[in-house]
Motif scaffolding. Structure first.
Motif, PDB file in Angstrom:
ATOM      1  N   GLN A 591       0.826  -1.203   0.000  1.00 42.36           N
ATOM      2  CA  GLN A 591       0.000   0.000   0.000  1.00 42.36           C
ATOM      3  C   GLN A 591       0.861   1.253   0.000  1.00 42.36           C
ATOM      4  OE1 GLN A 591      -2.377   0.873   3.459  1.00 42.36           O
ATOM      5  NE2 GLN A 591      -3.826   2.142   2.312  1.00 42.36           N
ATOM      6  N   THR A 595      -0.542   4.341  -4.970  1.00 42.66           N
ATOM      7  CA  THR A 595      -1.129   5.686  -4.865  1.00 42.66           C
ATOM      8  C   THR A 595      -2.660   5.644  -4.892  1.00 42.66           C
ATOM      9  OG1 THR A 595      -0.978   5.969  -7.267  1.00 42.66           O
ATOM     10  CG2 THR A 595       0.867   6.807  -5.938  1.00 42.66           C
ATOM     11  N   THR A 596      -3.219   4.442  -4.816  1.00 45.12           N
ATOM     12  CA  THR A 596      -4.671   4.295  -4.880  1.00 45.12           C
ATOM     13  C   THR A 596      -5.332   4.933  -3.665  1.00 45.12           C
ATOM     14  OG1 THR A 596      -4.418   2.206  -6.073  1.00 45.12           O
ATOM     15  CG2 THR A 596      -6.568   2.646  -5.074  1.00 45.12           C
ATOM     16  N   LYS A 597      -6.335   5.760  -3.928  1.00 46.86           N
ATOM     17  CA  LYS A 597      -7.021   6.424  -2.828  1.00 46.86           C
ATOM     18  C   LYS A 597      -8.007   5.484  -2.142  1.00 46.86           C
ATOM     19  CE  LYS A 597      -6.770  11.236  -4.424  1.00 46.86           C
ATOM     20  NZ  LYS A 597      -7.551  12.463  -4.752  1.00 46.86           N
ATOM     21  N   GLY A 600     -11.119   8.622  -0.268  1.00 51.45           N
ATOM     22  CA  GLY A 600     -10.823   9.948  -0.784  1.00 51.45           C
ATOM     23  C   GLY A 600      -9.425  10.452  -0.510  1.00 51.45           C
ATOM     24  N   PHE A 601      -8.584   9.629   0.130  1.00 48.21           N
ATOM     25  CA  PHE A 601      -7.231  10.068   0.481  1.00 48.21           C
ATOM     26  C   PHE A 601      -6.194   9.073  -0.032  1.00 48.21           C
ATOM     27  CE2 PHE A 601      -9.965  11.903   3.804  1.00 48.21           C
ATOM     28  CZ  PHE A 601      -9.614  13.240   3.703  1.00 48.21           C
ATOM     29  N   THR A 602      -5.052   9.593  -0.454  1.00 49.09           N
ATOM     30  CA  THR A 602      -3.947   8.742  -0.882  1.00 49.09           C
ATOM     31  C   THR A 602      -3.399   7.978   0.316  1.00 49.09           C
ATOM     32  OG1 THR A 602      -2.212  10.378  -0.448  1.00 49.09           O
ATOM     33  CG2 THR A 602      -3.306  10.469  -2.606  1.00 49.09           C
ATOM     34  N   GLN A 605      -1.452  10.307   2.553  1.00 50.64           N
ATOM     35  CA  GLN A 605      -2.328  11.190   3.319  1.00 50.64           C
ATOM     36  C   GLN A 605      -2.989  10.453   4.470  1.00 50.64           C
ATOM     37  OE1 GLN A 605      -4.822  12.584   0.095  1.00 50.64           O
ATOM     38  NE2 GLN A 605      -3.724  14.536  -0.050  1.00 50.64           N
ATOM     39  N   ARG A 606      -3.433   9.230   4.222  1.00 42.65           N
ATOM     40  CA  ARG A 606      -4.045   8.441   5.300  1.00 42.65           C
ATOM     41  C   ARG A 606      -3.040   8.187   6.420  1.00 42.65           C
ATOM     42  NH1 ARG A 606      -8.921   5.889   4.298  1.00 42.65           N
ATOM     43  NH2 ARG A 606      -8.411   3.990   5.469  1.00 42.65           N
TER      44      ARG A 606
END
Length: 673
Positions: A591, A595-597, A600-602, A605-606
Motif C-alpha cells: 500500500q 497511490t490508490t485512494k 478519498g485520500f492517498t 495522506q491516510r
C-alpha cells in the motif's frame, strides 16, 4: 551471536517488509471530521481534529477527553465491568477472581467505609504521637514506607546503571506534597492558587481528626514551610534528565558518617534489609534532609508525619477525607466532579493487583491475532530504523555499527507478560478495604525490596496490560506495548497499513527512538551507562538535540506559557524520528508503494491523518497547565504539528506551501535519526 551480522541481516530482511498483511477484503475505514476550511499546512492538528475538538465535551468526572492517556477512562469502564462480574460470584480462595473481586467489593462497600471514618489510621497517628526522639522518627518512616505511607525517604530497588544485570538500592529526592519543587517558588497567580489550595487541604485533613481550626491552619503552614526547605535542595526536572549526574553510588558506611541523623544502616535494618552501597540519585536532597532532621524540632516532625499519613491515605477513608482530597485535585486539574466509586475502584485494583486483573482483561478484550500483527509491525519498523541508521550522513561507520548492534539487541514485549506476578501473599478481606490496601501495598513494597542484590528479571513488566501506554526501558534495552494500547485509534487489526503505520507504527518508532534519545543514547546494548560513541559523533548528536530544544521552546501553549524544550526533548526527539521511521516502514508495504485512494485520500495522506488522530485530545486549561509544568511529553497538538513541520513527506502529501504556518525551509528541518 545475534549481533555479529546485524547489518547484513538487516539488509537481507528489508524485502520481508513487503509481506505485511494485505488490505484486500477489508472494509475501508473512512476518515471523517476533516475541516476542509483549514489548510493542512497551517495547523494540521486542527485540520484533522477541529470539528471533533470544537464540539466534544469533557466529561465532568475527567480532566480531558480523547486518545492517549484519556483512553484509560473507557478502559476503567471495561475493568469495572469485569470487576462487577467477578465480585458478584464466589470463587476458590486464592484464585485471581477471588482476590480482585473481593478487593473491589471491599472498596465498593461504602456503608462500612463511612462507619469506620478515620478509625483505620488512628493507630498510625498514635504511633506518630508516641515518637519520643529523632531516632524513632526513622523507625516510623521505615515502617510506614512498607505500607505505602511515604514521607521524606525515597527508596526502591532497580538495575545498577553501570551493571544492568544486577539490582541495587536507589535513593531519590522526595518529601514534598506539590507536584514539583518549582511550585514552592513560583509567584504567578495560577501557582499561588495551587499553593493556597494545598495549605487549605492540609488544614482540612488536620481538622477532620479533631485539631482546632486555628491550630490546623498553623500546622498546615508549618508542614508547607518544611516541605519548601526540602524543595530547595531538589533538582529540577531538566537537571534530572542528566543520567550520569543521577548516578552516585555511595558506600553505606560513608553515608552513616556523613549523614548521621538519617542513620542509614539502622533505617535499612528497620526495613529488614541491608546493603553495602546505595545509588543516591540526588545527593543534595539527603544532605539537606540530614541537616533539617537535626535542626527542626521533634514536635514539628510529628506534625509533618501526621500530615503525610493523612494525605497518603485520605482517599481510602470516609467521604469527608475523600472530598478534601478532591477539592485540591480540582484546583490542580480542573476536573469538575469526582469519578464514580466504580471507576475509582477499577483504578485501585489495577494499581494494586494489576497483573491479576490484567489476566481477566486480556482474556476478555485482547485477541492473539492482534499480538501477531503487532509483532510484524514492530519488526518492520525496526528494519526501517536500521536502514535509516545506514543512511545517516552525520554519523561515522564505527558508531553506526554500534547503533545497529544496540537496535537489534532490543527486546520486544507485546500484550502481556509471559509470567504473571504472584499475589498469594496479599490478604484480602471483603469487609476491610483499608487493610486490603495495606496488604497489597506491603506486597508491592516487599516484592521490590526482595530484588536487592539479585539478578535483574528481564521478564518483568512495569505497566499493567490494560493501560493505554507504551514505554522504553533503557536499562533492559526493551520496548513494551501492553494490550491496552493495541486498539483504535492506535491499532486496528482490520485497518489498512496506512492507518496502522501512522498510528501504532508511529508509537513503535517513538519507543525505538528512546533507545537513541538524549538519555537512551547514554546506555549501551546491554543496558549499561557506557559510551559507545566517537567524540565527534556525540558532539554532532548533541548539536542536533539542541536544535530540537530550541524549536520547541518557541511553541506557546496556554496564554504566554511555552513548552520547556529541555524538559521535553527526549519525547520530542522520539516523536520526530518515530514518524519518520514509521513512514519509511510503511513505504516498504504494497500500500505504501501504491497511490490508490481509499476514502478519498492517498495512502500517504491516510498515514499522516492517522498520526494526527492518535493525539486527538482536549483537556481543561488547569490540566494543560499541570501538564506543561510536569509532563516530559509535549501537549498533543505539538506532538502532531512539531514533528510534521520537520517531515518532508508530509509537505509532499499535502502540498504545504511557504506561506503556511507550519512551513520550514528544507534546510531548517531537523533530522536526527
Amino acid at each position: 551471536m545475534k549481533n555479529i551480522f546485524v547489518i547484513f541481516i538487516a539488509l537481507l530482511s528489508l524485502a520481508s517488509c513487503n509481506k505485511t498483511s494485505n488490505i484486500e477484503n477489508k472494509p475501508v475505514i473512512e476518515i471523517t471530521g476533516i475541516d476542509e476550511n483549514l489548510r493542512p499546512g497551517d495547523d494540521f492538528f486542527r485540520y484533522v481534529n477541529a470539528k471533533w475538538y470544537d464540539t466534544v465535551s469533557i466529561p465532568s468526572t475527567q480532566a480531558g477527553v480523547g486518545a492517549y492517556r484519556f483512553m484509560n477512562y473507557p478502559q476503567r469502564i471495561k475493568l469495572k465491568s469485569i470487576l462487577d462480574s467477578v465480585s458478584s460470584h464466589e470463587y476458590q480462595e486464592g484464585s485471581i477472581e477471588q482476590i480482585v473481586g473481593d478487593f473491589y467489593a471491599s472498596g465498593m462497600d461504602t456503608i462500612t467505609i463511612e462507619k469506620r471514618g478515620y478509625d483505620p489510621i488512628k493507630g498510625i497517628l498514635n504511633n506518630v504521637e508516641d515518637i519520643k526522639n529523632k531516632s524513632e522518627i526513622m523507625r516510623f518512616v521505615a515502617e510506614a514506607m512498607k505500607m505505602n505511607n511515604n514521607s521524606f525517604m525515597g527508596l526502591y530497588v532497580g538495575p545498577d546503571d553501570k551493571n544492568s544485570a544486577m539490582n541495587m538500592a536507589h535513593a531519590y529526592q522526595t518529601g514534598i506534597g506539590l507536584p514539583d519543587r518549582d511550585y514552592y517558588f513560583k509567584t504567578d497567580a495560577a501557582t499561588l492558587e495551587i499553593q493556597n489550595a494545598y495549605k487549605e487541604y492540609l488544614a482540612s485533613l488536620l481538622q477532620l481528626i479533631g485539631t482546632d481550626k486555628d491550630v490546623a491552619v498553623k500546622q498546615a503552614n508549618l508542614v508547607y514551610d518544611l516541605e519548601k526547605q526540602m524543595a530547595k535542595s531538589h533538582k529540577t526536572r531538566v537537571e534530572r534528565r542528566d543520567i550520569k549526574a543521577n548516578y552516585n553510588k555511595m558506600a553505606v558506611a560513608n553515608l552513616n558518617t556523613d549523614q548521621p541523623f538519617i542513620e542509614w544502616s539502622q533505617f535499612l535494618g528497620y526495613l529488614n534489609t541491608q546493603t553495602d552501597s546505595i545509588n543516591v540519585a540526588q545527593p543534595a536532597y539527603y544532605e539537606t534532609l540530614n541537616t533539617i532532621l537535626n535542626s527542626v524540632p521533634l514536635k514539628d516532625w510529628k506534625v509533618y508525619l501526621k500530615a503525610k499519613t493523612l494525605t497518603n491515605y485520605a482517599n481510602y477513608l470516609s467521604t469527608p477525607f475523600v472530598d478534601a482530597s478532591f477539592k485540591f485535585t480540582k484546583v490542580l486539574s480542573g476536573q469538575a466532579i469526582q469519578k464514580s466509586r466504580g471507576e475509582k475502584m477499577a483504578s485501585a485494583v489495577d494499581g494494586y493487583l494489576g497483573e491479576a486483573l490484567g489476566q481477566l482483561y486480556v482474556k476478555a478484550y485482547f485477541p492473539e491475532s492482534a499480538k501477531a500483527r503487532m509483532l510484524d509491525l514492530v519488526n518492520n519498523v525496526q528494519k526501517a530504523y536500521a536502514a535509516r541508521i545506514d543512511k545517516l550522513e552525520w554519523m561515522s561507520d564505527s558508531t553506526k555499527q554500534k547503533a545497529q548492534e544496540k537496535l537489534f539487541a532490543i527486546s520486544k514485549k507485546i500484550g502481556y507478560p509471559d509470567v504473571w506476578k504472584d499475589y498469594s501473599k496479599v490478604h484480602i478481606d471483603r469487609d476491610q478495604y483499608f487493610e486490603n490496601v495495606l496488604s497489597a501495598s506491603e506486597n508491592l513494597f516487599q516484592t521490590n525490596l526482595d530484588k536487592l542484590g539479585k539478578p535483574v528479571d528481564k521478564e518483568e513488566w512495569f505497566t499493567t496490560p490494560s493501560t493505554v501506554t507504551a514505554y522504553n526501558n533503557p536499562s533492559a534495552n526493551e520496548i513494551v506495548f501492553p494490550a491496552g494500547i493495541l486498539q483504535p485509534p492506535y491499532f486496528n487489526n482490520d485497518a489498512d497499513d496506512a492507518l496502522n503505520y501512522g498510528g501504532i507504527g508511529m508509537v513503535i518508532g517513538h519507543e525505538f527512538t528512546h533507545t537513541f534519545d538524549d538519555q537512551g543514547a547514554q546506555f549501551d546494548k546491554d543496558g549499561n551507562v557506557n559510551n559507545w560513541w566517537t567524540d565527534s559523533d556525540y558532539k554532532e548528536f548533541k548539536g542536533r538535540i539542541q536544535q530540537v530544544i530550541d524549536l520547541y521552546d518557541t511553541f506557546t501553549v496556554l496564554d504566554t506559557l511555552h513548552i520547556n524544550g529541555a524538559m521535553t526533548v527526549g519525547e520530542n526527539t522520539a516523536d520526530m524520528a518515530g514518524i519518520a521511521v514509521a513512514y519509511d516502514a510503511f513505504k516498504m508495504t504494497p500500500q505504501g508503494q501504491d497511490t490508490t485512494k481509499l476514502g478519498g485520500f492517498t495512502p500517504d495522506q491516510r498515514f499522516f491523518l492517522s498520526v494526527a488522530k492518535i493525539w486527538r485530545v482536549k483537556m481543561k486549561d488547569e490540566y494543560l497547565r499541570l501538564w506543561i509544568n510536569n509532563n516530559p511529553h509535549s501537549p498533543p497538538i505539538w506532538r502532531v504539528n512539531g514533528p510534521l513541520m520537520n517531515t518532508t513527506p508530509f509537505y509532499e502529501a499535502f502540498d504545504v506551501q511557504p506561506d503556511e504556518a507550519m512551513f520550514l525551509k528544507e534546510e531548517d528541518r531537523i533530522t536526527i535519526w
